[in-house]
Each structure stands twice: as structure tokens, then as C-alpha cells.
Enzyme design. Structure first.
Site, PDB file in Angstrom:
ATOM      1  N   ASP A  83     -15.669  -7.548 -32.798  1.00 21.51           N
ATOM      2  CA  ASP A  83     -15.101  -7.566 -31.494  1.00 21.51           C
ATOM      3  C   ASP A  83     -15.758  -7.583 -30.925  1.00 21.51           C
ATOM      4  O   ASP A  83     -16.733  -8.889 -30.719  1.00 21.51           O
ATOM      5  CB  ASP A  83     -14.407  -6.596 -31.338  1.00 21.51           C
ATOM      6  CG  ASP A  83     -13.258  -5.871 -30.065  1.00 21.51           C
ATOM      7  OD1 ASP A  83     -13.069  -6.450 -29.160  1.00 21.51           O
ATOM      8  OD2 ASP A  83     -11.616  -4.915 -30.381  1.00 21.51           O
ATOM      9  N   HIS A 301     -14.249  -4.046 -24.522  1.00 19.17           N
ATOM     10  CA  HIS A 301     -13.205  -3.959 -25.584  1.00 19.17           C
ATOM     11  C   HIS A 301     -13.421  -3.562 -26.730  1.00 19.17           C
ATOM     12  O   HIS A 301     -12.400  -2.785 -27.158  1.00 19.17           O
ATOM     13  CB  HIS A 301     -12.252  -5.832 -25.686  1.00 19.17           C
ATOM     14  CG  HIS A 301     -11.365  -5.308 -26.598  1.00 19.17           C
ATOM     15  ND1 HIS A 301     -11.225  -5.853 -27.822  1.00 19.17           N
ATOM     16  CD2 HIS A 301      -9.728  -6.087 -25.892  1.00 19.17           C
ATOM     17  CE1 HIS A 301      -9.806  -6.049 -27.999  1.00 19.17           C
ATOM     18  NE2 HIS A 301      -8.803  -6.094 -27.096  1.00 19.17           N
ATOM     19  N   SER A 470      -4.184  -5.270 -29.358  1.00 16.60           N
ATOM     20  CA  SER A 470      -5.583  -4.738 -29.298  1.00 16.60           C
ATOM     21  C   SER A 470      -5.850  -3.161 -29.595  1.00 16.60           C
ATOM     22  O   SER A 470      -6.832  -2.411 -30.253  1.00 16.60           O
ATOM     23  CB  SER A 470      -6.513  -4.551 -28.011  1.00 16.60           C
ATOM     24  OG  SER A 470      -6.642  -6.466 -28.277  1.00 16.60           O
TER      25      SER A 470
END
Length: 551
Positions: A83, A301, A470
Site C-alpha cells: 500500500d 490509506h 480498498s
């Protein structure tokens, strides 16, 4: 590319043919724990861990699974998160981060001889030896356009265009050029409309502050406001629309960042940050580059994804992740822009070689020029018995028909059996069960998992609700880790099969087909949108795993 759902919402909102109320799926008032899911407009806290029957929300029954497993032994499972980076000091994650016990911290040596110096918690494939890190990058579309433009419009390009053996490449260039120019224009137009909307918001705010004689006003203040002044009523209508669609001052700040990043970096033909990394980019077999900074400059994220998988379930802080006995290996390979195939391939190799049993991949893109390199890494993971979990994407499109990379289908047309492709579902048991942004595909998307309004960890001890496939992928990675923890003899393909076979089926329910651009969405069954027609369920998966283990 990491694509947030508010990006899709902006695209829908600014389409002049779309009704504003269709722009965003969620609203903001709170429903209670036992309220039927089809009447909820706001997700209950911790909803993704709750049970469809006992709690009346479409969670994955995590708590029910642990009650069933009570007092049973478990084994620590390593989950690699490829990621943007992870805040490894977060209060809810710091005790769950993988540690390379064979490496001595800070001595500047490769103690375990794996080719990576001081890789204590993982590795960063988008950083340089000098400590610098890539934060932004271009889209793959932009990179391909530059590469092919230089080839076919540079010196000697006119001759190449006419060569028979270059016919296919020239046709690709023409398509890439058209796609790039279309996306650039759409982005510029949307940014212009965004600025108009932002101006309307700021103007309406000023008018209402003056009318109400308040610096800060509430939705209730707006609803109670009565006026004969047309300007005030127009400002009220604008602000009610903004509130209905969750547009706040923070939303506009995020929107400004998004459009500026896309125009300044993602679609900028002259931007190339690869000199930061300092590798031989043309050599896809090169593995040993990067640095050990696993947080980087863009970690929200990845931190959010990690929390969903394994946030501490026993510390009475923040949230509870899915997997209780897990260690998160951090592999940084995804910038604010499109990830590069070389980095994705190397991230998979690194995770497999350093003991990951599950790899979460919450990213994707439309082009994959070095697909063979990624395919080789995917096949390597399959041969080593590692579960790969991938987010289906947030474009509201059918990926049976439109390309989305990386993919479980290799260049030879065969699909690996250790890969789970995940779409995003919501807490609702109604027609809104599937996130309007989620990609889908009867052949390509294996299963859905919670991905709407998921509260999880973000950097600097924060927590935030995010939506997207996600978020759905790490829910599934967490369930995969849970299975391997309590049933350690399971093979990767068995985990794949168990999760698909145990998915919670919603019989005869018609759901809104994702990606509807205004008007009434087409009604379809979940079976028309995925292989299983179901939502991941930890409790059912545990029971099925137990039955297989007893045979």
C-alpha cells in the site's frame, strides 16, 4: 491507483445530466443497533464486525465467529499490506506490526542476507537510498502516452507509423492518446465545476452567517430558518443540498487537493519522480532498491487498511480489527498516482519470501505494461501457498468487460486459485447493499465485503470513516488470516474456496447495479454482479473450515 469514493462522487455530481441527489449514496443521521438495516442511513459503530441476523446489519459476523472459537488455540499469521505506507506507531497498530527478528535495527547491514538493509518492519519500493520518498506519481495512462508519443511523433516516428510490424503499437498509441486527452479534459472541466460549487458554498455560508448572526450554524438552524429574502432562501437551499451530500469545508479541501494532484502530477506529461528511487527502471528483474521507511509521506490509506485487518481487539481503544492474532508486514509500493508494475511484482516477492501468508492489495489501474512481471510474482505466490486479496476498484464498472489490473487471470488466460477479488458492500440489507462506486463482474469479482463507511485507523492516532473496495479487501484479508490462525493446516486454495462457499447469500434480493449516473438504477441480483452472489462471512467460514478439518 488508490481511488477514494469521493472522487467518483465528484465525477457524478459535476455531470450536468445527473441529479444532485444521486451523487452520493450516504447521508448522515444515526440509526440504532437493532434497527433493520434497510432503514438505516448511517452505519452503526463497528458495523463491519456485526452479524446480519443478530444485529440486522450486513457485517461479516466477526464477533459471532470469535464466540464460536472461544478458548481455542490460535497461531500468529503474517499479513502483508502492499500500500501507500502505514503509521506503525499508531496506538491501535503498534503491537500488531510485523518485526523481522533476523535483522538488527539501525546497524546499516543486511543481517538476514535477504538483500534489504534494516528491513525491520517491511520495505519501501518507492523510496531512495538517500532517504527520500515518492509521494506522487503519474498515472500509467500518462506514462504510456509519453512513451508512445516519443516513439511515434519523435524523430523517425512518421516512418514507424507506416511499418506493418508497428501497426498494432501505433493503434495502441492512438487509443492511449485519445484516452489521455479525454481524461485530461474531463478533469479540467470537473475542476472548473468544482470551483464554482466551492464558490457557491462559501458565498452561501457568508450569507447565512450574517442572516443567523452566528459564526457556526447547524442543520437544525437551517431547517428552522424562515425568510422572504430570495438570496437567503437560495443560500439555504444550497447549504441543505451540501449537507444532504456530505459536503463540508473539509470535503472542499480534499477536493482541491485531489484536482491539483491529478493535474500537477497524475496527468502531467513532464513529471517523473523515478529519479528519487534511483533504480534501473527498465530492468523489471531488478529487486534490491528502495529504503526501509515503511510509513512514507502518504500513509493514510495504508494505515486505514491495516486497522481493518488487525487493529488491536483487546486494548479498549479505537476499533477492533478482524484478525486477533496477526502481524502486519508493511510493503510500500503505492504512491498518490498509479503504482508501477515493477514495484508491485517486487512487493509480492518480498512479502512471500519474508513469511507473509496473506497479501492485501487495495489498489488497481487500467493499464499494465509489464503484466508479465506481475504475473510471474502472482504465480510465485500461488506456488508458495500465499493468499492474495485484491480490491476490485471504485469506478462502478463491469470488470468482466473493462480491464482492471492486477488480475487473477494471467497472460496465458488461466486464473490462479489463491486470488480473491472483492467488491464493496454496505450495511444495508436493501437494494443499496452494493456500494454504488464498486466495480463488479459475474466472472471477475468473487465476493463482496463491507466497504461503505468503514471506521478505521489513520496516522497520528486518528480514526476516520472511509469507503471503497480498498476497505472491502482488508475485511476479506482479515477473515483469511482468522481462518489460517485457527486452522493453520489450510492451504491457500482452501481459504479461497471456504470464503467463497461460505459467503452470506441474500436470497432473491434485488440490488442497485453500481455506477448508475442519474435516474433509477437497474435492479439486479447479487449473483449477476459476482461469482458467489454473497457477502463474506467469518462465522460461516469458520464453521466450514472446521468441518473440512474434521474430515
Amino acid at each position: 491507483m488508490i481511488k477514494s469514493t469521493y472522487i467518483l462522487a465528484f465525477g457524478l455530481l459535476f455531470n450536468p445530466f445527473i441529479k444532485p441527489e444521486a451523487a452520493l449514496a450516504r447521508t448522515t443521521f444515526t440509526g440504532g443497533k437493532t434497527t433493520p438495516a434497510d432503514t438505516l442511513a448511517k452505519a452503526p459503530a463497528n458495523w463491519f464486525n456485526l452479524d446480519p441476523q443478530e444485529n440486522q446489519v450486513m457485517g461479516v459476523s466477526t464477533e459471532k465467529a470469535y464466540e464460536y472459537l472461544k478458548n481455542r488455540p490460535s497461531k500468529t499469521v503474517v499479513v502483508a499490506v502492499i500500500d501507500s505506507g502505514i503509521d506503525i506507531a499508531h496506538e491501535d497498530l503498534k503491537d500488531k506490526i510485523w518485526r523481522n527478528e533476523k535483522e538488527i535495527p539501525g546497524n546499516g547491514q543486511d543481517d538476514d542476507k535477504n538483500g534489504y538493509v534494516d528491513d525491520i518492519h517491511g520495505w519501501n519500493f518507492i523510496g531512495g537510498k538517500d532517504g527520500r520518498n515518492v509521494e506522487h506519481d503519474t498515472q500509467e495512462l500518462t506514462r504510456l502516452y509519453v512513451q508512445l508519443r516519443d516513439k511515434f511523433e519523435g524523430p523517425g516516428g512518421a516512418k514507424l507509423q507506416k511499418k506493418r510490424k508497428e501497426k498494432e503499437n501505433f493503434a495502441l498509441y492512438q487509443k492511449i492518446k485519445a484516452d489521455y486527452e479525454k481524461e485530461l479534459k474531463e478533469t479540467q472541466d470537473q475542476y472548473s465545476q468544482f470551483q464554482q460549487l466551492q464558490g457557491a458554498y462559501e458565498n452561501a455560508t457568508a450569507i447565512l452567517k450574517n442572516q443567523l448572526n452566528k459564526e457556526d450554524f447547524t442543520l437544525e438552524d437551517l431547517q428552522q430558518l424562515k425568510s422572504t429574502n430570495q438570496q437567503v432562501n437560495q443560500a439555504k437551499a444550497i447549504m441543505l443540498f451540501m449537507a444532504e451530500n456530505n459536503f463540508t469545508k473539509e470535503t472542499f479541501t480534499e477536493g482541491e487537493d485531489y484536482f491539483m494532484n491529478k493535474l500537477k502530477y497524475n496527468l502531467n506529461l513532464n513529471y517523473n519522480p523515478r529519479d528519487i528511487v534511483g533504480d534501473d527502471y527498465s530492468n523489471v528483474k531488478e529487486k534490491h532498491y528502495g529504503n526501509n521507511d515503511v510509513t512514507g509521506a502518504f500513509a493514510e490509506h495504508g494505515t486505514h487498511v491495516a486497522g481493518i485487518i488487525g487493529a488491536n481487539r483487546t486494548n479498549n481503544l479505537g476499533i477492533k480489527g478482524i484478525a486477533d492474532n496477526v502481524r502486519i508486514m508493511v510493503v510500500r509500493a503505492v504512491p498518490n498516482g498509479d503504482e508501477r508494475d515493477k514495484d508491485v511484482a517486487n512487493a509480492i516477492y518480498y512479502a512471500v519470501d519474508n513469511g507473509a501468508q496473506v497479501i492485501n492489495m487495495s489498489f488497481g489501474k487500467e493499464y499494465s505494461p509489464q503484466k508479465e512481471a506481475v504475473d510471474a510474482a502472482v504465480k510465485y505466490a500461488a506456488d508458495k501457498g500465499v493468499v492474495l486479496v485484491h480490491a476490485a476498484g471504485n469506478d462502478g464498472k463491469n470488470i468482466d468487460q473493462e480491464k482492471n489490473y492486477p488480475s487473477k487471470v494471467l497472460a496465458n488466460g488461466k486464473a490462479v486459485n489463491n486470488w480473491i477479488e472483492v467488491g464493496a458492500s454496505s450495511f444495508s440489507g436493501s437494494g443499496k447493499l452494493v456500494g454504488n462506486f464498486s466495480n463488479y463482474g459475474k466472472k471477475s469479482v468473487d465476493v463482496f465485503a463491507p466497504g461503505v463507511d468503514i471506521n478505521s485507523t489513520i496516522p497520528k492516532q486518528g480514526y476516520k470513516e472511509n469507503s471503497g473496495t480498498s476497505m472491502a479487501a482488508p475485511v476479506t484479508s482479515g477473515v483469511s488470516a482468522l481462518l489460517l490462525s485457527y486452522f493453520p493446516n489450510l492451504k491457500a486454495e482452501q481459504v479461497h474456496d471456504i470464503i467463497l462457499q461460505s459467503a452470506y447469500k441474500v436470497q432473491d434480493l434485488k440490488v442497485n447495479k453500481p455506477g448508475a449516473e442519474g435516474g433509477k438504477a437497474e435492479q439486479v441480483t447479487l449473483g449477476e454482479l459476482s461469482v458467489t452472489g454473497g457477502v463474506v462471512n467469518a462465522y460461516e467460514a469458520v464453521k466450514l473450515a472446521e468441518s473440512l478439518s474434521n474430515k
